[in-house]
Design a protein around this motif. Sequence first.
Motif, mmCIF file in Angstrom:
data_model
loop_
_atom_site.group_PDB
_atom_site.id
_atom_site.type_symbol
_atom_site.label_atom_id
_atom_site.label_comp_id
_atom_site.label_asym_id
_atom_site.label_seq_id
_atom_site.Cartn_x
_atom_site.Cartn_y
_atom_site.Cartn_z
ATOM 1 N N HIS A 1 45.274 15.768 21.710
ATOM 2 C CA HIS A 1 45.091 15.255 20.503
ATOM 3 C C HIS A 1 44.178 16.088 19.499
ATOM 4 O O HIS A 1 44.387 16.285 18.104
ATOM 5 C CB HIS A 1 44.164 14.126 20.479
ATOM 6 N N ALA A 2 43.122 16.754 19.882
ATOM 7 C CA ALA A 2 42.450 18.010 19.205
ATOM 8 C C ALA A 2 43.374 18.973 18.638
ATOM 9 O O ALA A 2 43.270 19.476 17.615
ATOM 10 C CB ALA A 2 41.477 18.333 19.951
ATOM 11 N N HIS B 1 46.632 18.987 18.295
ATOM 12 C CA HIS B 1 47.232 18.557 17.308
ATOM 13 C C HIS B 1 46.697 18.520 15.854
ATOM 14 O O HIS B 1 47.342 18.986 14.711
ATOM 15 C CB HIS B 1 47.877 17.191 17.466
ATOM 16 N N HIS B 2 45.268 17.982 15.821
ATOM 17 C CA HIS B 2 44.500 18.088 14.669
ATOM 18 C C HIS B 2 44.358 19.366 14.072
ATOM 19 O O HIS B 2 44.836 19.644 12.722
ATOM 20 C CB HIS B 2 43.277 17.274 14.771
ATOM 21 N N THR C 1 45.856 20.715 10.536
ATOM 22 C CA THR C 1 44.874 21.533 9.561
ATOM 23 C C THR C 1 45.202 22.879 9.241
ATOM 24 O O THR C 1 45.283 23.278 8.088
ATOM 25 C CB THR C 1 43.602 21.689 10.245
#
Length: 171
Positions: free
Chosen positions: A6-7, A9-10, A14
């Motif tokens: 998840h991190a 993907h963020h 970004t």
Amino acid sequence: MVSVTHAAHHIEVTAESLQGDLARLEVQKQALERELAAVVAHLGSVQRALSALQILMPPAGSSSSDAAAATPAPGPSVVDPAVPTAAPQDQGVAPESSEVTGEQNKYGKLTEQILDYFSGAGDTDVRARDVAAALGRATDSGSINAVRSTLDRLVGTARIRRSGRGLYRAA
């Protein structure tokens, strides 16, 4: 595992967003640089015009320097608000009188060429770029701005008229 994915993907989202911003900002920077170049060119032509006018002013008031200092001439009163701020810059821009005289001759020649163009243009709207091309001048922003500056001056003296934004027509 889920939080690491998840991190990641963020971070990817970004990074893509920042790349999009970077491309947009680069395009905006180029547009602003072109606009700045056009403003600088227009500023130069206005400074040269003011310098040419200042060269023309002393012979008109040379009959009596005291009277000329006390009573402003009726013609240049339109220009007077800009003269105090532009005078020191003009002295630094054109220190040689032969250079200014050459600019003055070119300035008058451009005015006559533009008036000749409009006398044959009839009742059509034209842009500064079209006038510059018709006169065989370069199509860079500096040359077009010199034509535009002359067109604006001719509009101010009612020798031609503005028919819309960026459009000029014979008076």
